[in-house]
Design an enzyme around this catalytic site. Structure first.
Site, PDB file in Angstrom:
ATOM      1  N   LYS A  55     -34.964 -12.799 -38.522  1.00  0.00           N
ATOM      2  CA  LYS A  55     -34.805 -13.700 -39.668  1.00  0.00           C
ATOM      3  C   LYS A  55     -34.934 -12.898 -40.950  1.00  0.00           C
ATOM      4  O   LYS A  55     -36.029 -12.513 -41.358  1.00  0.00           O
ATOM      5  CB  LYS A  55     -35.855 -14.815 -39.666  1.00  0.00           C
ATOM      6  CG  LYS A  55     -35.449 -15.930 -40.634  1.00  0.00           C
ATOM      7  CD  LYS A  55     -36.585 -16.581 -41.377  1.00  0.00           C
ATOM      8  CE  LYS A  55     -36.975 -15.961 -42.665  1.00  0.00           C
ATOM      9  NZ  LYS A  55     -36.019 -16.022 -43.767  1.00  0.00           N
ATOM     10  N   GLU A  69     -50.313  -6.351 -56.646  1.00  0.00           N
ATOM     11  CA  GLU A  69     -48.979  -5.798 -56.475  1.00  0.00           C
ATOM     12  C   GLU A  69     -48.035  -6.480 -57.468  1.00  0.00           C
ATOM     13  O   GLU A  69     -47.849  -7.695 -57.418  1.00  0.00           O
ATOM     14  CB  GLU A  69     -48.520  -6.073 -55.040  1.00  0.00           C
ATOM     15  CG  GLU A  69     -47.253  -5.372 -54.679  1.00  0.00           C
ATOM     16  CD  GLU A  69     -46.854  -5.638 -53.232  1.00  0.00           C
ATOM     17  OE1 GLU A  69     -46.946  -6.792 -52.780  1.00  0.00           O
ATOM     18  OE2 GLU A  69     -46.426  -4.679 -52.574  1.00  0.00           O
ATOM     19  N   CYS A  92     -42.956  -1.351 -51.344  1.00  0.00           N
ATOM     20  CA  CYS A  92     -44.356  -1.606 -50.970  1.00  0.00           C
ATOM     21  C   CYS A  92     -45.247  -0.383 -51.204  1.00  0.00           C
ATOM     22  O   CYS A  92     -46.433  -0.522 -51.448  1.00  0.00           O
ATOM     23  CB  CYS A  92     -44.442  -2.064 -49.526  1.00  0.00           C
ATOM     24  SG  CYS A  92     -43.554  -0.964 -48.408  1.00  0.00           S
TER      25      CYS A  92
HETATM   26  P1  NAP Z   1     -42.439 -12.795 -48.414  1.00  0.00           P
HETATM   27  O1  NAP Z   1     -42.263 -13.836 -49.434  1.00  0.00           O
HETATM   28  O2  NAP Z   1     -43.743 -12.715 -47.704  1.00  0.00           O
HETATM   29  O3  NAP Z   1     -41.252 -13.025 -47.347  1.00  0.00           O
HETATM   30  C1  NAP Z   1     -41.039 -12.169 -46.265  1.00  0.00           C
HETATM   31  C2  NAP Z   1     -40.262 -12.897 -45.183  1.00  0.00           C
HETATM   32  O4  NAP Z   1     -41.058 -13.960 -44.643  1.00  0.00           O
HETATM   33  C3  NAP Z   1     -38.973 -13.546 -45.685  1.00  0.00           C
HETATM   34  O5  NAP Z   1     -37.988 -13.474 -44.676  1.00  0.00           O
HETATM   35  C4  NAP Z   1     -39.419 -15.001 -45.890  1.00  0.00           C
HETATM   36  O6  NAP Z   1     -38.350 -15.905 -45.837  1.00  0.00           O
HETATM   37  C5  NAP Z   1     -40.355 -15.182 -44.713  1.00  0.00           C
HETATM   38  N1  NAP Z   1     -41.341 -16.270 -44.848  1.00  0.00           N
HETATM   39  C6  NAP Z   1     -41.801 -16.872 -45.980  1.00  0.00           C
HETATM   40  N2  NAP Z   1     -42.708 -17.828 -45.661  1.00  0.00           N
HETATM   41  C7  NAP Z   1     -42.824 -17.827 -44.301  1.00  0.00           C
HETATM   42  C8  NAP Z   1     -43.604 -18.586 -43.369  1.00  0.00           C
HETATM   43  N3  NAP Z   1     -44.461 -19.536 -43.762  1.00  0.00           N
HETATM   44  N4  NAP Z   1     -43.470 -18.316 -42.052  1.00  0.00           N
HETATM   45  C9  NAP Z   1     -42.622 -17.353 -41.619  1.00  0.00           C
HETATM   46  N5  NAP Z   1     -41.845 -16.607 -42.455  1.00  0.00           N
HETATM   47  C10 NAP Z   1     -41.960 -16.838 -43.785  1.00  0.00           C
HETATM   48  O7  NAP Z   1     -42.140 -11.342 -48.994  1.00  0.00           O
HETATM   49  P2  NAP Z   1     -40.942 -10.877 -49.921  1.00  0.00           P
HETATM   50  O8  NAP Z   1     -41.150 -11.402 -51.295  1.00  0.00           O
HETATM   51  O9  NAP Z   1     -39.638 -11.166 -49.221  1.00  0.00           O
HETATM   52  O10 NAP Z   1     -41.118  -9.283 -49.904  1.00  0.00           O
HETATM   53  C11 NAP Z   1     -41.954  -8.577 -50.749  1.00  0.00           C
HETATM   54  C12 NAP Z   1     -43.267  -8.227 -50.049  1.00  0.00           C
HETATM   55  O11 NAP Z   1     -43.011  -7.468 -48.861  1.00  0.00           O
HETATM   56  C13 NAP Z   1     -44.150  -7.338 -50.903  1.00  0.00           C
HETATM   57  O12 NAP Z   1     -45.469  -7.791 -50.830  1.00  0.00           O
HETATM   58  C14 NAP Z   1     -44.020  -5.963 -50.249  1.00  0.00           C
HETATM   59  O13 NAP Z   1     -45.111  -5.105 -50.471  1.00  0.00           O
HETATM   60  C15 NAP Z   1     -43.884  -6.349 -48.820  1.00  0.00           C
HETATM   61  N6  NAP Z   1     -43.284  -5.245 -48.063  1.00  0.00           N
HETATM   62  C16 NAP Z   1     -44.081  -4.513 -47.221  1.00  0.00           C
HETATM   63  C17 NAP Z   1     -43.555  -3.441 -46.526  1.00  0.00           C
HETATM   64  C18 NAP Z   1     -44.402  -2.625 -45.577  1.00  0.00           C
HETATM   65  O14 NAP Z   1     -43.847  -1.864 -44.805  1.00  0.00           O
HETATM   66  N7  NAP Z   1     -45.714  -2.753 -45.593  1.00  0.00           N
HETATM   67  C19 NAP Z   1     -42.200  -3.119 -46.678  1.00  0.00           C
HETATM   68  C20 NAP Z   1     -41.418  -3.874 -47.538  1.00  0.00           C
HETATM   69  C21 NAP Z   1     -41.972  -4.951 -48.225  1.00  0.00           C
HETATM   70  P3  NAP Z   1     -37.545 -16.367 -47.163  1.00  0.00           P
HETATM   71  O15 NAP Z   1     -37.769 -15.358 -48.227  1.00  0.00           O
HETATM   72  O16 NAP Z   1     -36.145 -16.421 -46.696  1.00  0.00           O
HETATM   73  O17 NAP Z   1     -38.099 -17.693 -47.510  1.00  0.00           O
END
Ligand code: NAP
Length: 358
Positions: free
Chosen positions: A47, A254, A156
């Site tokens: 997803k 962050e 990240c």
């Molecule tokens: P996010 O809002 O947590 O979303 C990540 C994914 O989870 C998206 O596909 C989102 O879907 C989905 N999601 C949202 N709510 C959910 C729920 N209740 N249950 C299951 N899935 C759910 O993060 P983002 O804004 O996309 O990405 C930025 C974050 O990712 C930052 O905090 C960054 O540090 C982190 N990140 C970490 C790494 C690492 O390797 N540690 C690498 C890259 C990014 P939708 O967006 O389609 O709603």
């Protein structure tokens, strides 16, 4: 070993793995989840984030063209709260591999824990980027600008907390200014562009709000010549805050945009204490000419990755993951392969076994 018995261990696929990815680096994040799952005999339901949904479809199409049997890789688009959560809760999906924010990761971890489901969580970060006076400062400045402003800071492991030895802090700030003025700003689809727009209006507004909060608290900004941004698109100017109290939100949370908080330090103990002083623990970066300094920081850093005189180095054979609020479990490396399998210990006796009670 029991006399007359032989024992071996079988590793079996978990079955179906639910992979949930964020919008930044959508291809890399998807590939890092699909590869170990397929290599160990699992099927994957991917997803992708709604802000970057198309590359996952392209990847699945390429896999199909390359001969991957139908059903081994399925892409399910849709909002996280609905589709993502349905994947996490589905009884036939045995493992969740999630990359995204700490808040959503915590929620997913809670649900998976309740269902006794295996889960890997790759979450947010706030990398401390330490620069010592004995470092190659020119290269360190190149590295900081690349680390913090590549992908407009939406990384990240972005070096968003610059900890610089007080003796060279002013000189290092000037080096950053001169490099930022040379960044090629423009269309993200142009391969020559180094600095494009933020992913969305929502992301841009969130970054601007965090910058306004730091301004309101009177934190001094690094003076830069006017940064010429295109009139259209969600562009943000690089922003560097100076002499930041390490406890301030801009040094703790962050921002996920082109914003760096600079804090000078006087010695290695102070540098380590500040670098470790956040709830995150994804990566630590250190630039130094001393192997003793590097070794000590590598040992004491409370993070899953340590980069010495380099940034953003990755290798599929080396584990990638965070400590503390940056996650649980790793991607890549032998550990990532292992955690996509269930172990089974099989014992076979030659007929000589007798009950101790017989
Ligand atoms: P996010 O809002 O947590 O979303 C990540 C994914 O989870 C998206 O596909 C989102 O879907 C989905 N999601 C949202 N709510 C959910 C729920 N209740 N249950 C299951 N899935 C759910 O993060 P983002 O804004 O996309 O990405 C930025 C974050 O990712 C930052 O905090 C960054 O540090 C982190 N990140 C970490 C790494 C690492 O390797 N540690 C690498 C890259 C990014 P939708 O967006 O389609 O709603």
């Amino acid at each position: 070993m029991q006399p007359g018995s032989t024992n071996y261990i079988e590793y079996e696929p978990i079955g179906i793995v639910g992979a949930i990815t964020p919008w930044n680096y959508p291809m890399t994040n998807a590939a890092g989840k699909i590869a170990p799952a397929l290599a160990t005999g699992n099927a994957v339901i991917l997803k992708p984030a709604e802000d970057s949904p198309l590359s996952a479809l392209l990847l699945a199409w390429i896999a199909h063209q390359a001969g991957l049997p139908a059903g081994l890789l399925c892409v399910l688009n849709g909002p996280g709260e609905l589709i993502g959560e349905a994947i996490v809760r589905h009884p036939l999906i045995g493992k969740i591999n999630f990359t995204g924010s700490t808040s959503v990761g915590r929620r997913i971890g809670g649900i998976a824990g309740g269902l006794l489901k295996s889960v890997t969580l790759e979450l947010g970060g706030k990398t401390g980027f330490m620069v010592f006076a004995d470092a190659d400062l020119e290269r360190a400045a190149d590295a900081l600008v690349y680390s913090a402003f590549n992908n407009v800071g939406q990384t990240c492991t972005a070096g968003s907390r610059l900890l610089v030895e007080a003796a060279v802090a002013e000189r290092f700030a000037e080096m950053i200014v001169s490099r930022l003025s040379l960044l090629r700003i423009g269309d993200p689809l142009d391969p020559d562009t180094q600095f494009g727009p933020a992913i969305s209006a929502r992301q841009k507004d969130d970054v601007l709000r965090r910058i306004a909060d730091a301004d309101r608290d009177g934190i001094r900004r690094l003076a830069m010549a006017r940064f010429p941004l295109p009139a259209e698109g969600y562009y943000l100017a690089p922003t560097v805050f100076l002499d930041v109290d390490p406890a301030h939100a801009v040094a703790q949370e962050e921002v996920f945009g082109p914003v760096v908080a600079v804090t000078p330090f006087s010695d290695i103990d102070e540098a380590i204490a500040i670098a470790n002083g956040t709830r995150y623990g994804l990566a630590t970066t250190v630039w130094t000419g001393s192997v003793m300094t590097a070794g000590r920081i590598a040992r004491q850093a409370r993070s899953g990755i340590v980069w010495v005189n380099t940034v953003h180095s990755l290798y599929p054979g080396s584990p990638y993951g965070g400590h503390k609020d940056s996650g649980m479990g790793v991607e890549m490396g032998e550990e990532a392969v292992r955690n996509h399998m269930k172990s089974k210990s099989v014992w076979i006796n030659d007929g000589s076994w007798r009950s101790p009670w017989a």
